[in-house]
Design a protein around this motif. Sequence first.
Motif, PDB file in Angstrom:
ATOM      1  N   ALA A  16       0.858  -1.179   0.000  1.00 40.88           N
ATOM      2  CA  ALA A  16       0.000   0.000   0.000  1.00 40.88           C
ATOM      3  C   ALA A  16       0.899   1.236   0.000  1.00 40.88           C
ATOM      4  N   ASP A  17       0.437   2.284  -0.618  1.00 38.49           N
ATOM      5  CA  ASP A  17       1.232   3.510  -0.691  1.00 38.49           C
ATOM      6  C   ASP A  17       1.580   4.039   0.701  1.00 38.49           C
ATOM      7  N   SER A  18       0.671   3.825   1.645  1.00 37.29           N
ATOM      8  CA  SER A  18       0.859   4.383   2.986  1.00 37.29           C
ATOM      9  C   SER A  18       2.012   3.727   3.752  1.00 37.29           C
ATOM     10  N   VAL A  19       2.454   2.540   3.317  1.00 47.10           N
ATOM     11  CA  VAL A  19       3.517   1.839   4.034  1.00 47.10           C
ATOM     12  C   VAL A  19       4.757   1.632   3.174  1.00 47.10           C
ATOM     13  N   LYS A  20       4.690   1.992   1.920  1.00 44.56           N
ATOM     14  CA  LYS A  20       5.811   1.780   1.008  1.00 44.56           C
ATOM     15  C   LYS A  20       7.051   2.500   1.530  1.00 44.56           C
ATOM     16  N   GLY A  21       8.158   1.786   1.562  1.00 43.98           N
ATOM     17  CA  GLY A  21       9.400   2.365   2.064  1.00 43.98           C
ATOM     18  C   GLY A  21       9.595   2.203   3.558  1.00 43.98           C
ATOM     19  N   ALA A  41      11.172 -22.578   4.907  1.00 51.68           N
ATOM     20  CA  ALA A  41      11.353 -23.730   5.784  1.00 51.68           C
ATOM     21  C   ALA A  41      10.388 -23.695   6.957  1.00 51.68           C
ATOM     22  N   LYS A  42      10.083 -22.497   7.426  1.00 51.72           N
ATOM     23  CA  LYS A  42       9.180 -22.350   8.570  1.00 51.72           C
ATOM     24  C   LYS A  42       7.745 -22.102   8.140  1.00 51.72           C
ATOM     25  N   ASN A  43       7.517 -21.973   6.828  1.00 54.44           N
ATOM     26  CA  ASN A  43       6.183 -21.669   6.304  1.00 54.44           C
ATOM     27  C   ASN A  43       5.606 -20.437   7.010  1.00 54.44           C
ATOM     28  N   THR A  44       6.433 -19.445   7.119  1.00 57.58           N
ATOM     29  CA  THR A  44       6.079 -18.236   7.850  1.00 57.58           C
ATOM     30  C   THR A  44       6.364 -17.007   6.987  1.00 57.58           C
ATOM     31  N   VAL A  45       5.447 -16.067   7.034  1.00 56.01           N
ATOM     32  CA  VAL A  45       5.607 -14.791   6.347  1.00 56.01           C
ATOM     33  C   VAL A  45       5.737 -13.700   7.405  1.00 56.01           C
ATOM     34  N   TYR A  46       6.627 -12.754   7.151  1.00 52.25           N
ATOM     35  CA  TYR A  46       6.892 -11.688   8.104  1.00 52.25           C
ATOM     36  C   TYR A  46       6.491 -10.330   7.542  1.00 52.25           C
ATOM     37  N   LEU A  47       6.199  -9.422   8.440  1.00 50.57           N
ATOM     38  CA  LEU A  47       5.982  -8.029   8.065  1.00 50.57           C
ATOM     39  C   LEU A  47       6.859  -7.189   8.982  1.00 50.57           C
ATOM     40  N   GLU A  48       7.956  -6.700   8.420  1.00 51.26           N
ATOM     41  CA  GLU A  48       8.864  -5.838   9.162  1.00 51.26           C
ATOM     42  C   GLU A  48       8.360  -4.414   9.036  1.00 51.26           C
TER      43      GLU A  48
END
Length: 126
Positions: free
Chosen positions: A60-65, A74-81
């Motif tokens: 989304a534009d609001s979070v880009k960058g 391997a952990k079948n995990t997605v992250y959001l930093e």
Amino acid sequence: VQLVESGGGLVQAGGSLRLSCAASGRTSSSAPVGWFRQAPGKEREFVAALDKWTSGTVYADSVKGRFTISRDKAKNTVYLEMNSLKPEDTAVYYCATRDGRLVTSAMNRAGQYPYWGQGTLVTVSS
């Protein structure tokens, strides 16, 4: 398919958090995983998505960058930093996925994802 988010909490403006979305069950190796958020009194909105087939990402534009979505196969995990957090980032964050592939232009549509986690609360204080 079961999705479990974690990593939410209280952070000061300008701080960082990393959210995790652990998947289990009959997950697809090619379907996208999306992050959405819902602030009090507001509609759920798209944050970011990762295409597990192409490794492409959409924001989304609001979070880009400021936000980065990634995965650990391997952990079948997605992250959001999440970096440089702002008070307006305060919301319950949800991850979502589906069974099949999705065109990039549709990855920001909540209705395209039938599987959702329970959400994790992120509160950013000013």
